[in-house]
Design a protein around this motif. Structure first.
Motif, PDB file in Angstrom:
ATOM      1  N   MET A  55       0.841  -1.182   0.000  1.00 38.95           N
ATOM      2  CA  MET A  55       0.000   0.000   0.000  1.00 38.95           C
ATOM      3  C   MET A  55       0.888   1.247   0.000  1.00 38.95           C
ATOM      4  SD  MET A  55      -3.134  -1.021   0.062  1.00 38.95           S
ATOM      5  CE  MET A  55      -4.317   0.072   0.758  1.00 38.95           C
ATOM      6  N   ARG A  56       0.458   2.225  -0.753  1.00 35.91           N
ATOM      7  CA  ARG A  56       1.174   3.497  -0.799  1.00 35.91           C
ATOM      8  C   ARG A  56       0.277   4.592  -0.251  1.00 35.91           C
ATOM      9  NH1 ARG A  56       5.048   4.177  -5.781  1.00 35.91           N
ATOM     10  NH2 ARG A  56       5.544   5.990  -4.520  1.00 35.91           N
ATOM     11  N   ASN A  57       0.889   5.514   0.465  1.00 35.62           N
ATOM     12  CA  ASN A  57       0.183   6.674   0.998  1.00 35.62           C
ATOM     13  C   ASN A  57       0.731   7.927   0.337  1.00 35.62           C
ATOM     14  OD1 ASN A  57      -1.490   5.361   2.951  1.00 35.62           O
ATOM     15  ND2 ASN A  57       0.323   5.067   4.200  1.00 35.62           N
ATOM     16  N   TYR A  58      -0.138   8.612  -0.365  1.00 32.75           N
ATOM     17  CA  TYR A  58       0.228   9.864  -1.016  1.00 32.75           C
ATOM     18  C   TYR A  58      -0.444  11.016  -0.272  1.00 32.75           C
ATOM     19  CZ  TYR A  58       1.853   7.161  -5.025  1.00 32.75           C
ATOM     20  OH  TYR A  58       2.518   6.283  -5.848  1.00 32.75           O
TER      21      TYR A  58
ATOM     22  N   GLN B 106     -18.085   6.477   1.361  1.00 34.73           N
ATOM     23  CA  GLN B 106     -18.538   6.054   2.677  1.00 34.73           C
ATOM     24  C   GLN B 106     -18.021   7.052   3.695  1.00 34.73           C
ATOM     25  OE1 GLN B 106     -17.212   2.066   3.346  1.00 34.73           O
ATOM     26  NE2 GLN B 106     -18.441   1.231   1.693  1.00 34.73           N
ATOM     27  N   LYS B 107     -18.939   7.749   4.340  1.00 35.70           N
ATOM     28  CA  LYS B 107     -18.596   8.807   5.302  1.00 35.70           C
ATOM     29  C   LYS B 107     -17.666   9.813   4.643  1.00 35.70           C
ATOM     30  CE  LYS B 107     -19.580   5.990   9.280  1.00 35.70           C
ATOM     31  NZ  LYS B 107     -19.170   5.509  10.578  1.00 35.70           N
ATOM     32  N   ASN B 108     -16.438   9.957   5.115  1.00 34.53           N
ATOM     33  CA  ASN B 108     -15.504  10.949   4.569  1.00 34.53           C
ATOM     34  C   ASN B 108     -14.525  10.359   3.571  1.00 34.53           C
ATOM     35  OD1 ASN B 108     -16.563  13.097   6.048  1.00 34.53           O
ATOM     36  ND2 ASN B 108     -15.326  12.567   7.825  1.00 34.53           N
ATOM     37  N   GLU B 109     -14.757   9.138   3.128  1.00 35.11           N
ATOM     38  CA  GLU B 109     -13.820   8.471   2.231  1.00 35.11           C
ATOM     39  C   GLU B 109     -14.421   8.274   0.845  1.00 35.11           C
ATOM     40  OE1 GLU B 109     -12.906   4.842   4.308  1.00 35.11           O
ATOM     41  OE2 GLU B 109     -11.228   5.798   5.341  1.00 35.11           O
ATOM     42  N   HIS B 110     -13.671   8.724  -0.150  1.00 39.20           N
ATOM     43  CA  HIS B 110     -14.013   8.457  -1.539  1.00 39.20           C
ATOM     44  C   HIS B 110     -13.230   7.206  -1.931  1.00 39.20           C
ATOM     45  CE1 HIS B 110     -15.797  12.499  -2.124  1.00 39.20           C
ATOM     46  NE2 HIS B 110     -14.921  12.816  -1.189  1.00 39.20           N
ATOM     47  N   ILE B 111     -13.901   6.269  -2.579  1.00 39.49           N
ATOM     48  CA  ILE B 111     -13.271   4.977  -2.861  1.00 39.49           C
ATOM     49  C   ILE B 111     -13.387   4.652  -4.346  1.00 39.49           C
ATOM     50  CG2 ILE B 111     -13.301   2.507  -2.350  1.00 39.49           C
ATOM     51  CD1 ILE B 111     -14.778   3.401   0.331  1.00 39.49           C
ATOM     52  N   ILE B 112     -12.277   4.230  -4.927  1.00 36.85           N
ATOM     53  CA  ILE B 112     -12.286   3.669  -6.276  1.00 36.85           C
ATOM     54  C   ILE B 112     -11.898   2.209  -6.139  1.00 36.85           C
ATOM     55  CG2 ILE B 112     -11.147   3.620  -8.528  1.00 36.85           C
ATOM     56  CD1 ILE B 112     -10.972   6.639  -8.392  1.00 36.85           C
ATOM     57  N   ASN B 113     -12.786   1.349  -6.575  1.00 37.45           N
ATOM     58  CA  ASN B 113     -12.546  -0.092  -6.545  1.00 37.45           C
ATOM     59  C   ASN B 113     -12.731  -0.581  -7.976  1.00 37.45           C
ATOM     60  OD1 ASN B 113     -12.200  -2.736  -5.909  1.00 37.45           O
ATOM     61  ND2 ASN B 113     -13.893  -2.854  -4.452  1.00 37.45           N
ATOM     62  N   ASN B 114     -11.657  -0.508  -8.744  1.00 37.50           N
ATOM     63  CA  ASN B 114     -11.696  -0.824 -10.165  1.00 37.50           C
ATOM     64  C   ASN B 114     -11.141  -2.234 -10.383  1.00 37.50           C
ATOM     65  OD1 ASN B 114     -11.279  -1.031 -12.936  1.00 37.50           O
ATOM     66  ND2 ASN B 114     -10.953   1.170 -13.141  1.00 37.50           N
TER      67      ASN B 114
ATOM     68  N   TYR C  89     -11.096  -3.985 -13.093  1.00 33.06           N
ATOM     69  CA  TYR C  89     -10.411  -4.151 -14.370  1.00 33.06           C
ATOM     70  C   TYR C  89      -8.941  -3.736 -14.301  1.00 33.06           C
ATOM     71  CZ  TYR C  89     -15.191  -4.680 -15.925  1.00 33.06           C
ATOM     72  OH  TYR C  89     -16.480  -5.112 -16.056  1.00 33.06           O
ATOM     73  N   GLN C  90      -8.648  -2.754 -13.470  1.00 32.38           N
ATOM     74  CA  GLN C  90      -7.256  -2.305 -13.324  1.00 32.38           C
ATOM     75  C   GLN C  90      -6.640  -2.788 -12.017  1.00 32.38           C
ATOM     76  OE1 GLN C  90      -7.223   1.944 -13.787  1.00 32.38           O
ATOM     77  NE2 GLN C  90      -7.659   1.827 -15.965  1.00 32.38           N
ATOM     78  N   ASP C  91      -7.377  -3.625 -11.290  1.00 34.67           N
ATOM     79  CA  ASP C  91      -6.902  -4.158 -10.006  1.00 34.67           C
ATOM     80  C   ASP C  91      -6.466  -3.031  -9.081  1.00 34.67           C
ATOM     81  OD1 ASP C  91      -6.389  -6.205  -8.184  1.00 34.67           O
ATOM     82  OD2 ASP C  91      -4.273  -6.259  -8.743  1.00 34.67           O
ATOM     83  N   GLU C  92      -7.310  -2.001  -8.984  1.00 34.41           N
ATOM     84  CA  GLU C  92      -6.988  -0.828  -8.173  1.00 34.41           C
ATOM     85  C   GLU C  92      -8.009  -0.641  -7.069  1.00 34.41           C
ATOM     86  OE1 GLU C  92      -6.830   4.040  -8.328  1.00 34.41           O
ATOM     87  OE2 GLU C  92      -7.229   2.938 -10.166  1.00 34.41           O
ATOM     88  N   ILE C  93      -7.505  -0.421  -5.873  1.00 39.00           N
ATOM     89  CA  ILE C  93      -8.324   0.030  -4.761  1.00 39.00           C
ATOM     90  C   ILE C  93      -7.638   1.265  -4.202  1.00 39.00           C
ATOM     91  CG2 ILE C  93      -9.271  -0.480  -2.484  1.00 39.00           C
ATOM     92  CD1 ILE C  93      -9.143  -3.461  -3.264  1.00 39.00           C
ATOM     93  N   SER C  94      -8.320   2.404  -4.317  1.00 40.99           N
ATOM     94  CA  SER C  94      -7.768   3.665  -3.824  1.00 40.99           C
ATOM     95  C   SER C  94      -8.801   4.343  -2.934  1.00 40.99           C
ATOM     96  CB  SER C  94      -7.441   4.612  -4.980  1.00 40.99           C
ATOM     97  OG  SER C  94      -6.369   4.126  -5.740  1.00 40.99           O
ATOM     98  N   VAL C  95      -8.327   4.931  -1.857  1.00 40.14           N
ATOM     99  CA  VAL C  95      -9.187   5.654  -0.925  1.00 40.14           C
ATOM    100  C   VAL C  95      -8.644   7.070  -0.789  1.00 40.14           C
ATOM    101  CG1 VAL C  95     -10.095   5.761   1.427  1.00 40.14           C
ATOM    102  CG2 VAL C  95      -9.734   3.532   0.333  1.00 40.14           C
ATOM    103  N   LEU C  96      -9.513   8.055  -0.998  1.00 44.05           N
ATOM    104  CA  LEU C  96      -9.151   9.455  -0.889  1.00 44.05           C
ATOM    105  C   LEU C  96      -9.875  10.045   0.314  1.00 44.05           C
ATOM    106  CD1 LEU C  96      -8.733  12.093  -3.560  1.00 44.05           C
ATOM    107  CD2 LEU C  96     -10.523  12.476  -1.898  1.00 44.05           C
ATOM    108  N   THR C  97      -9.126  10.676   1.201  1.00 45.27           N
ATOM    109  CA  THR C  97      -9.694  11.340   2.365  1.00 45.27           C
ATOM    110  C   THR C  97      -9.235  12.788   2.354  1.00 45.27           C
ATOM    111  OG1 THR C  97      -9.498   9.264   3.597  1.00 45.27           O
ATOM    112  CG2 THR C  97      -9.939  11.245   4.874  1.00 45.27           C
TER     113      THR C  97
ATOM    114  N   ASN D 275      -3.348   0.619  -3.562  1.00 51.15           N
ATOM    115  CA  ASN D 275      -2.569  -0.614  -3.689  1.00 51.15           C
ATOM    116  C   ASN D 275      -1.684  -0.597  -4.939  1.00 51.15           C
ATOM    117  OD1 ASN D 275      -4.742  -0.804  -5.487  1.00 51.15           O
ATOM    118  ND2 ASN D 275      -4.818  -3.025  -5.357  1.00 51.15           N
ATOM    119  N   LYS D 276      -1.713   0.483  -5.686  1.00 52.86           N
ATOM    120  CA  LYS D 276      -0.937   0.610  -6.923  1.00 52.86           C
ATOM    121  C   LYS D 276       0.109   1.716  -6.761  1.00 52.86           C
ATOM    122  CE  LYS D 276      -2.621  -0.854 -10.515  1.00 52.86           C
ATOM    123  NZ  LYS D 276      -2.494  -1.985 -11.363  1.00 52.86           N
ATOM    124  N   ASN D 277       0.987   1.841  -7.742  1.00 54.16           N
ATOM    125  CA  ASN D 277       1.964   2.925  -7.733  1.00 54.16           C
ATOM    126  C   ASN D 277       1.367   4.244  -8.177  1.00 54.16           C
ATOM    127  OD1 ASN D 277       4.115   1.479  -6.725  1.00 54.16           O
ATOM    128  ND2 ASN D 277       4.722   0.748  -8.746  1.00 54.16           N
ATOM    129  N   SER D 278       0.183   4.180  -8.747  1.00 57.70           N
ATOM    130  CA  SER D 278      -0.538   5.364  -9.162  1.00 57.70           C
ATOM    131  C   SER D 278      -1.991   5.189  -8.745  1.00 57.70           C
ATOM    132  CB  SER D 278      -0.431   5.547 -10.678  1.00 57.70           C
ATOM    133  OG  SER D 278      -1.010   6.763 -11.057  1.00 57.70           O
TER     134      SER D 278
END
Length: 141
Positions: free
Chosen positions: A1-4, A75-83, A85-93, A104-107
Motif C-alpha cells: 500500500m502506498r500513501n500519497y 462512505q462517510k468521509n472516504e471516496h473509494i475507487i474499486n476498479n 479491471y485495473q486491479d486498483e483500490i484507492s481511498v481518498l480522504t 494498492n498501486k503505484n498510481s
C-alpha cells in the motif's frame, strides 16, 4: 500500500518551486520528520507554504461529479475507487491541511481526478520519496 499526501500550495510557492520539485519535497520531508518538540515551528512553516483545502466544497464536488461511476463509491468521509479491471483500490480522504490517498498501486485514478481542481497540488509519498505536481501526472499517464 502506498500513501500519497496532496498539498495545495500557495501560488507564489508554486511559481517559485514548479521547476524544482525535489527542493520542495525536501522541505516537506523535513517537516514530516520534524522532532515533536518543534511542532510550533513546523506548523508555522507549513501554514506559510500551503493553502487550506476547502474540505466540504471539494468533497461535494468530487461526489457530485463521480457518484454515477461504477468503480466509485463514498462512505462517510472516504471516496473509494474499486476498479476490478485495473486491479486498483484507492481511498481518498480530504482534510483541511491535505488530501490523503491510500492505494494498492503505484498510481491512483484520483490523481487524474484532482487535476480538475487545482494546478498547485503537490503530491508526496514520504516513505518511497516519490513526489510530483499534480498537472505532471498527465505526462506520466
Amino acid at each position: 500500500m502506498r500513501n500519497y499526501y496532496v498539498f495545495n500550495f500557495k501560488e507564489e510557492y508554486f511559481n517559485l518551486y514548479k521547476d524544482y520539485p525535489s527542493s520542495l519535497f525536501h522541505i516537506l520531508n523535513s517537516l514530516y520528520t520534524l522532532n515533536p518538540k518543534n511542532n510550533i515551528y513546523g506548523f508555522t512553516m507549513f501554514n506559510q507554504l500551503v493553502n487550506k483545502i476547502e474540505k466540504e466544497e471539494l468533497d461535494r464536488k468530487i461526489y457530485i461529479k463521480y457518484h454515477n461511476e461504477v468503480a466509485y463509491s463514498k462512505q462517510k468521509n472516504e471516496h473509494i475507487i474499486n476498479n476490478f479491471y485495473q486491479d486498483e483500490i484507492s481511498v481518498l480522504t480530504i482534510k483541511n491541511s491535505h488530501i490523503l490517498i491510500t492505494t494498492n498501486k503505484n498510481s491512483s485514478s484520483f490523481f487524474k481526478i484532482l487535476t480538475n481542481y487545482s494546478k498547485t497540488y503537490f503530491v508526496c509519498d514520504f516513505v518511497n520519496h516519490d513526489y510530483f505536481w499534480i498537472n505532471d501526472i498527465k505526462i506520466l499517464v
